[in-house]
Design a protein around this motif. Structure first.
Motif, PDB file in Angstrom:
ATOM      1  N   TRP A 241      -1.767  -1.106  -3.333  1.00  0.00           N
ATOM      2  CA  TRP A 241      -0.991  -2.263  -2.892  1.00  0.00           C
ATOM      3  C   TRP A 241      -1.760  -3.549  -3.091  1.00  0.00           C
ATOM      4  N   GLY A 244      -0.442  -6.611  -4.904  1.00  0.00           N
ATOM      5  CA  GLY A 244       0.443  -7.486  -4.146  1.00  0.00           C
ATOM      6  C   GLY A 244      -0.303  -8.543  -3.383  1.00  0.00           C
TER       7      GLY A 244
ATOM      8  N   SER B 151       8.561   2.486  -1.737  1.00  0.00           N
ATOM      9  CA  SER B 151       8.085   1.267  -2.398  1.00  0.00           C
ATOM     10  C   SER B 151       7.116   0.540  -1.478  1.00  0.00           C
ATOM     11  N   GLN B 155       6.581  -4.933  -4.046  1.00  0.00           N
ATOM     12  CA  GLN B 155       7.517  -4.575  -5.111  1.00  0.00           C
ATOM     13  C   GLN B 155       8.949  -5.014  -4.770  1.00  0.00           C
TER      14      GLN B 155
END
Lengths: 254, 277
Positions: A241, A244, B151, B155
């Motif tokens: 992640w 992000g 997810s 995203q």
């Protein structure tokens, strides 16, 4: 990948072009350096030096991580501890490497212990500072969300602060590896008690064997780059992640 | 509204923010703060409100009028300097299980998948994995995110992220939903969609008590039964406007009615008079 290969090609090209006009005492070309490196490898000297060096590198580096990461996190969680220790780490961080070698020899002798202490001392501030920044920068909202759901202090630490910290830990490890390699070579160059990579460097430059000197330096650089690349691989698999986070600028661009 | 007793009582609440300010002198810039000057900012001044079970209340007002402060005091994230906030009759001393909170910037955990974000509340309470996942799936379906369970937040689009935020709040099964500009970070089109979605979702969930803060007058009229207009800083309650539309009427068509336009004009005058330049 293409851009990386291109930049590498440019660097090697410029090196080769510069070496054309120079004597082998000035700047050996890429071919000579790789050749010298090959000879070091086939004679077994490189590998035996490497095993000596990696021993203290691994010990000092591991110790720096085992102590630096928790220290940094603790500093971030307990603000007053952070404020108290931060200046000390910064002072250590800006301390010139080689200037303190005599002191270290005085304190730790010239054996394994001094290299370990040296690598540790120069790696720990960087590792702790990055981890400190990470824990300190945990977004308030993320902590408040947990409070809203009645998280205990312990839950906030394990479920919010620590996961948020993961990319910072990896960044600290990447930077730490680089520093540990530098410290290790400096220690070996200046305290020649073992036949490690630093000794090889010293020996070759005393003999004006520049191709070997550059070869060993190249080898150390490849070693470091390889270690960093492995670390990045692990990071993307452990913290997918992260993409992000850095995309909106909240990441560990320390 | 079987229970007319007030759910949330804000009782003569005042909140002052204190910020330490580095002394603004030449040396002060380089020296550590030896004698910090403390700047006081009265955010909320003697605010009283009563919110009844089943009410859907919007708080509007100019920027910096303390509407978010009031909402955060209801959730126990911050505390009043004087006065008291009571939920279900007892003073708020910290966050409590009855209240769910929606954050303007979503507050999703980037390292958690959608389902693990949604199941966060039950997870903290120690609900076993399969039970909390079932609960989470129900709410993920409800907010229209079926198929996105695994997810990661980065995203998803902004609108989808706030859907996750709503599902997460619902999974904690709160009696009171507090929303701090829930759609303030979204673009105008997505915001409108999400407003209708929230109406649909809350209708499906049954009538909880809700309080939300917004800048968007349409949003206030579209969603709320009562709109509280606050004055400019220090925030006071200026007016409480009843919105007479029934739950079933709240939809696209409502936006075109003259009643809606009148209400919007009324709110606009109320807020505009307070808006600092």
């Amino acid at each position: 990948m293409k851009a990386r290969l291109a930049s590498l090609a440019v660097v090697i090209g410029v090196w080769w072009w510069l070496s054309l006009g120079a004597s082998s005492l000035g700047l050996p070309g890429p071919v000579q350096v790789v050749d010298a490196l090959g000879r070091l490898m086939s004679s077994g000297r490189l590998m035996s030096a490497l095993s000596v060096t990696l021993g203290s590198f691994a010990a000092g580096g591991t110790l720096a991580i085992v102590i630096g990461v928790p220290l940094g996190i603790f500093m971030g969680v307990r603000r007053s501890v952070g404020l108290a220790i931060d200046p000390v780490l910064t002072a250590l961080y800006v301390m010139p490497f080689s200037a303190v070698i005599p002191l270290f020899v005085l304190w730790f002798g010239i054996d394994e212990m001094v290299r370990l202490a040296f690598i540790f001392t120069f790696t720990v501030p960087q590792v702790a500072i990055v981890c400190y920044q990470g824990a300190k920068s945990t977004p308030t909202t993320l902590v408040e969300v947990a409070k809203t759901y009645l998280a205990t202090e312990r839950q906030i630490f394990w479920k919010v602060i620590l996961p948020y910290e993961v990319p910072f830990i990896f960044t600290s490890l990447r930077l730490g590896v680089g520093l540990a390699i530098q410290a290790m070579v400096v220690a070996e160059l200046l305290i020649q008690s073992v036949r490690g990579l630093g000794f090889l460097l010293q020996f070759a430059s005393a003999a004006f064997d520049l191709a070997t000197v550059l070869g060993v330096i190249l080898f150390i650089m490849l070693l470091g780059a390889g270690a960093v690349a492995v670390m990045q691989r692990i990071e993307t698999s452990v913290a997918p992640w992260r993409e992000g986070i850095s995309a909106d600028g909240g990441g560990s661009n320390v | 509204m079987s229970d007319p007793s007030p759910k949330i009582v804000v009782d003569h609440v005042t909140k002052i923010y204190r910020t330490r300010k580095r002394r603004d002198t030449f040396l002060g810039r380089f020296l550590p703060d030896l004698r910090p000057t403390i700047r006081e900012l009265k955010a909320v001044d003697d605010v009283s409100l009563e919110i009844t079970t089943g009410d859907f209340v919007a708080i509007i007002g100019p920027s910096g009028c303390g509407k978010t402060t009031v909402l955060r005091m209801m959730d126990g994230l911050i505390f009043p300097d004087s006065g008291e906030v009571r939920v279900n009759g007892t003073p708020v001393l910290g966050p409590r299980a009855e209240c769910g909170f929606i954050f303007q910037d979503f507050g999703l955990y980037p390292w958690r998948t959608v389902i693990d974000n949604v199941a966060f509340g039950p997870e903290l309470r120690g609900v076993p994995r399969n039970v909390r996942y079932e609960l989470a799936r129900k709410h993920i379906d409800l907010v229209g995110l079926k198929g996105f369970e695994t997810s990661f937040p980065h995203q998803l689009s902004g609108g989808m992220q706030q859907r996750v935020g709503i599902a997460r709040m619902l999974s904690a099964e709160p009696e009171i939903m507090l929303m701090d500009e829930p759609f303030g970070a979204l673009d105008a089109l997505t915001r409108r969609t999400m407003q209708f979605e929230l109406i649909r979702i809350l209708a499906a969930e049954g009538s909880a008590t809700s309080v939300f803060v917004t800048h968007d007058l349409d949003e206030a009229i579209l969603l709320a039964d009562k709109v509280v207009i606050m004055s400019a800083r220090p925030g006071r309650v200026k007016e409480i406007v009843n919105i007479p539309f029934a739950r079933s009427e709240r939809g696209e068509a409502l936006l075109e009615t003259s009643m809606f336009a009148e209400l919007r004009h009324h709110l606009w005058l109320g807020v505009h008079a307070e808006q600092p330049l």
